[in-house]
Design a protein around this motif. Structure first.
Motif, short mmCIF file in Angstrom:
data_model
loop_
_atom_site.label_atom_id
_atom_site.label_comp_id
_atom_site.label_asym_id
_atom_site.label_seq_id
_atom_site.Cartn_x
_atom_site.Cartn_y
_atom_site.Cartn_z
N ASP A 153 0.83 -1.21 0.00
CA ASP A 153 0.00 0.00 0.00
C ASP A 153 0.86 1.25 0.00
O ASP A 153 0.52 2.26 -0.64
CB ASP A 153 -0.92 0.01 1.22
CG ASP A 153 -2.04 -1.02 1.12
OD1 ASP A 153 -2.36 -1.45 -0.01
OD2 ASP A 153 -2.59 -1.38 2.17
N SER B 39 -2.38 -3.26 -10.49
CA SER B 39 -3.10 -2.41 -11.45
C SER B 39 -2.30 -1.18 -11.85
O SER B 39 -2.62 -0.53 -12.85
CB SER B 39 -4.45 -1.98 -10.86
OG SER B 39 -4.28 -1.09 -9.76
N ARG B 40 -1.27 -0.86 -11.11
CA ARG B 40 -0.44 0.32 -11.41
C ARG B 40 0.83 -0.04 -12.17
O ARG B 40 1.71 0.80 -12.33
CB ARG B 40 -0.09 1.04 -10.10
CG ARG B 40 -1.28 1.78 -9.49
CD ARG B 40 -1.03 2.17 -8.04
NE ARG B 40 -2.03 3.09 -7.54
CZ ARG B 40 -3.26 2.75 -7.15
NH1 ARG B 40 -3.64 1.48 -7.22
NH2 ARG B 40 -4.10 3.67 -6.69
N LEU C 128 2.04 2.52 -3.55
CA LEU C 128 1.08 2.86 -4.61
C LEU C 128 1.37 4.22 -5.24
O LEU C 128 1.41 4.35 -6.47
CB LEU C 128 -0.35 2.82 -4.05
CG LEU C 128 -0.83 1.47 -3.52
CD1 LEU C 128 -2.27 1.58 -3.02
CD2 LEU C 128 -0.71 0.39 -4.59
N LYS D 192 -0.98 -7.62 -4.19
CA LYS D 192 -2.25 -6.93 -4.01
C LYS D 192 -2.73 -6.36 -5.36
O LYS D 192 -1.94 -5.77 -6.11
CB LYS D 192 -2.10 -5.79 -3.00
CG LYS D 192 -1.83 -6.26 -1.57
CD LYS D 192 -2.06 -5.13 -0.58
CE LYS D 192 -3.53 -4.76 -0.48
NZ LYS D 192 -3.79 -3.80 0.62
N PRO D 193 -4.00 -6.53 -5.67
CA PRO D 193 -4.53 -6.02 -6.95
C PRO D 193 -4.30 -4.52 -7.14
O PRO D 193 -4.09 -4.07 -8.27
CB PRO D 193 -6.03 -6.34 -6.86
CG PRO D 193 -6.11 -7.51 -5.92
CD PRO D 193 -5.02 -7.27 -4.91
N THR D 194 -4.34 -3.76 -6.05
CA THR D 194 -4.14 -2.31 -6.19
C THR D 194 -2.74 -1.98 -6.67
O THR D 194 -2.54 -0.99 -7.40
CB THR D 194 -4.38 -1.61 -4.83
OG1 THR D 194 -3.65 -2.31 -3.81
CG2 THR D 194 -5.86 -1.61 -4.49
N LEU D 195 -1.75 -2.80 -6.29
CA LEU D 195 -0.38 -2.57 -6.76
C LEU D 195 -0.22 -3.08 -8.19
O LEU D 195 0.39 -2.42 -9.04
CB LEU D 195 0.63 -3.26 -5.83
CG LEU D 195 2.11 -3.08 -6.17
CD1 LEU D 195 2.49 -1.60 -6.22
CD2 LEU D 195 2.99 -3.81 -5.14
N GLU E 231 2.81 4.77 -9.09
CA GLU E 231 1.91 5.45 -10.03
C GLU E 231 2.47 6.77 -10.52
O GLU E 231 2.33 7.13 -11.68
CB GLU E 231 0.55 5.68 -9.37
CG GLU E 231 -0.49 6.24 -10.31
CD GLU E 231 -1.88 6.29 -9.70
OE1 GLU E 231 -2.85 6.46 -10.45
OE2 GLU E 231 -2.00 6.14 -8.46
#
Length: 213
Positions: free
Chosen positions: A96, A127-128, A99, A122-125, A103
């Protein structure tokens, strides 16, 4: 950039080549670094900083300390890559914390991640990043590569031996052909001829050449 693939498939090597290519002044036609221009000749750790997540720690404090130090350093090359190897070992809080940096990196800095277990990220990472899958060589391609090495080193061989080496990893021949076997063939250049029995005596085991034709 996120490189995924089996262990030994060449992810780290590709990141190192990419870092050199970004700073190369005379790229070859296929986009590879020329290894001749001043940037290639003077290439150093300045263009690539590596962090082994399992070995050095994947907790937030360790990751932030590493990123913050290298983000503050002056950049002596056109581009610098901050490379997190085996990124699946990142703790959720560490992922987290990355991120914003991934980005929107500072000017001249790029982030690269590599992992054998992309589903653990993690999907949030993920995706970037730009996902790149490093696929294994086919047996014929691996044999061709080994032939290139053997010819360059002046080693006599038969194709059955090279095919055995290429098939050792059952679908991931570059683990052997691109790393171990390049060195093995070079060390044994004085052997008059490599054949399949020589390979087996060196400890390589795999399907017989006849099963792969």
């Amino acid at each position: 950039m996120l490189l995924t693939g089996a262990y030994g498939s060449g992810k780290t090597t590709l990141v190192r080549i990419f870092a050199r290519a970004l700073n190369c002044e005379q790229l070859t036609e296929d986009g590879s670094p020329c290894d001749e221009c001043p940037s290639c000749s003077s290439a150093s750790d300045d263009c690539l900083v590596e962090y082994d997540v399992p070995g050095r720690g994947g907790d937030k404090d360790a990751i932030r300390a590493w990123v913050d130090v290298h983000n503050r350093e002056s950049i002596t090359t056109k581009w610098k890559i901050l490379f997190l190897d085996e990124a699946h070992a990142l703790k959720p809080t560490a992922a987290d914390s990355l991120l914003k940096d991934v980005e929107e990196p500072r000017a001249g800095v790029l982030f690269a991640l590599a992992t054998t277990e992309p589903w653990e990220l993690k999907p949030t990472l993920k995706s970037r990043t730009l996902p790149l899958e490093v696929r294994p060589l086919s047996a014929p391609d691996a044999v061709d590569f080994l032939e290139t090495i053997a010819r360059r080193e002046g080693i006599f061989y038969d194709r059955d031996a090279l095919l055995l080496l290429a098939c050792v990893k059952q679908g991931h021949p570059e683990t052997r052909s691109r790393r171990d076997d390049g060195r093995t063939l070079s060390r044994d250049r004085e052997r008059k001829k490599w054949n399949a029995n020589d390979c087996r005596r060196q400890g390589y085991a795999g399907p017989s050449a006849g099963e792969n034709k």
